[in-house]
Motif scaffolding. Structure first.
Motif, PDB file in Angstrom:
ATOM      1  N   CYS A  51       0.830  -1.205   0.000  1.00  0.00           N
ATOM      2  CA  CYS A  51       0.000   0.000   0.000  1.00  0.00           C
ATOM      3  C   CYS A  51       0.864   1.253   0.000  1.00  0.00           C
ATOM      4  N   ALA A  55       0.536   3.762  -3.063  1.00  0.00           N
ATOM      5  CA  ALA A  55      -0.124   5.023  -2.709  1.00  0.00           C
ATOM      6  C   ALA A  55       0.866   6.172  -2.625  1.00  0.00           C
ATOM      7  N   TYR A 320      -6.414  -0.366   3.289  1.00  0.00           N
ATOM      8  CA  TYR A 320      -5.723   0.156   4.467  1.00  0.00           C
ATOM      9  C   TYR A 320      -6.100  -0.607   5.731  1.00  0.00           C
ATOM     10  N   GLY A 349      -4.911   6.893   4.980  1.00  0.00           N
ATOM     11  CA  GLY A 349      -4.317   6.867   3.658  1.00  0.00           C
ATOM     12  C   GLY A 349      -2.868   7.296   3.654  1.00  0.00           C
ATOM     13  N   ALA A 354      -3.972  11.279   0.497  1.00  0.00           N
ATOM     14  CA  ALA A 354      -4.339  10.994   1.885  1.00  0.00           C
ATOM     15  C   ALA A 354      -5.501  11.883   2.291  1.00  0.00           C
ATOM     16  N   CYS A 355      -6.275  11.420   3.251  1.00  0.00           N
ATOM     17  CA  CYS A 355      -7.477  12.126   3.688  1.00  0.00           C
ATOM     18  C   CYS A 355      -7.159  13.559   4.112  1.00  0.00           C
TER      19      CYS A 355
END
Length: 406
Positions: A51, A55, A320, A349, A354-355
């Protein structure tokens, strides 16, 4: 491509993942950290290392994308599905009001009265369903008021969230790659129509009479004098917020309390020492990530990762919730442990996508738990009821029955 998928991966169903994704993802982490899952119609990254690698890559290799069900739910342009200059522009629209210094300016005055109001409604009852009566209402009311939706009831906000969630997680596809249940998008469509009907007059008002609400800022900030941002840019991102941002604090709060219930000694410590609440939240969202497996990336060119060929244009879902149970980083990952070594998790994230609301969500949860434990220090799980977690895209308890002496 799917002909080489091992049978145990090909046979998993959406229903199994919604009820309990952990056994399937544990086997993925062990045997196939990057694998094509036919039920989802996409690839899945299940380990923390995979991840992070995907990401966190720059835009030359992978770009942000939402799953087909997500695109069907939100429309375009949604910040989760944007890249390059478009992504920068959309983040510039939503990010300023969510920066820590800005959140610190307003969050106490916003969230604490809301938490107290909901607590006062049931704290003398001796029992409650924390999800329905506290965690979700505090979460949706805090975000709703931040957005400027004061006139929309908390029950309506919760209804919108749940309908959008049904739509977003309607990801099952048939052998031809078509949605297996097209009618599964009907609840989300109903919610979106109602959102537009209610919000259009508000946006009309804020166009000529701007205020300090987030949606008013979305209309005006960064626009040339005399112009406002197009509503077809605002609405897809409002739908994102009304789903992802609205559920995060509520599910994070409920999961943290549920985790503490599995460790009564640790619950007692947190109740006695509120300074431990931030640590309790961090472990709670690692233990059960609110956004469990709901964001994705798409590769721009053919590539091979650890021996796995990934054709250009492949959608890779970042799991996640699975990464946060990666045995390489966490001993006994399925166990809630307040004293676990502080190792960064991926609940919110990674990388450019990312959030945006990490700090806001955490502060709302902190305030909610401070108020809960101060008002009801003798809270305990009502063991007449099971704690029923649900969801593979977004995950949290469906209900959390509690009791206390009054």
């Amino acid at each position: 491509m799917t002909a080489t998928v091992p049978s145990w991966i090909a046979e998993v169903t959406i229903e199994e993942l919604e009820n309990d994704p952990y056994p399937f993802y544990a086997r993925l982490r062990e045997e196939a950290p990057l694998a094509y899952v036919p039920a989802l119609g996409c690839w899945v990254a299940s380990t923390k290392e995979m991840c992070r690698r995907i990401a966190g890559s720059d835009d030359t290799d992978f770009e942000g994308v939402i799953t087909p069900a997500g695109r069907r739910t939100f429309g375009d342009p949604a910040v989760l599905d944007a890249n390059g200059a478009q992504h920068d522009e959309l983040r510039a629209m939503v990010d300023p009001g969510l920066q820590p210094s800005e959140v610190d300016r307003y969050v106490e005055g916003l969230a604490r009265p809301i938490a107290r109001r909901y607590l006062e409604a049931f704290e003398q009852d001796g029992e409650a369903d924390l999800v329905a009566q506290y965690c979700e209402p505090v979460s949706v009311r805090s975000l709703g008021d931040l957005l400027g939706l004061h006139e929309v009831s908390s029950d309506k906000l919760r209804e919108w969230f749940h309908k959008l969630s049904v739509s977003f997680t309607n990801a099952a596809v048939d052998a031809d790659g078509n949605f297996a249940n097209p009618r599964g998008f009907d609840p989300g469509d109903e919610a979106k129509a109602e959102i537009r009907e209610i919000c259009d007059p508000l946006l009309d008002r804020w166009t000529t009479e701007p205020n300090d609400s987030a949606l008013s800022h979305w209309l005006h900030d960064g626009m040339p004098a005399g112009q406002v941002r197009d509503r077809e840019v605002i609405y897809p991102n409002l739908f994102v917020f009304l789903l992802g941002a609205m559920q995060e604090p509520g599910h994070a709060m409920a999961s943290t309390v549920a985790g503490l219930f599995t460790r009564p000694d640790q619950l007692e410590r947190v109740v006695d020492d509120p300074s431990l609440i931030r640590r309790a939240i961090s472990e709670g969202v690692r233990w059960t990530a609110p956004i469990w497996s709901a964001v994705a990336r798409r590769n721009k060119q053919d590539m091979t990762i650890d021996g796995v060929h990934l054709p250009a244009g492949s959608v890779v879902m970042m799991s996640y919730g699975s990464a946060n149970h990666d045995e390489h980083d966490y001993g006994a990952p399925s166990r809630y442990d307040l004293d676990r070594a502080s190792i960064p998790h991926l609940a919110f994230g990674a990388g450019k996508h990312a959030c945006a609301g990490i700090y806001f969500a955490t502060e709302v949860v902190r305030i909610g738990l401070e108020e809960l434990f101060e008002a009801i220090p003798n809270i305990e799980r009502d063991d007449r009821y099971e704690v029923d977690f649900w969801g593979w895209g977004f995950r949290g308890p469906r209900e959390l029955r509690v009791k206390w002496g009054v």
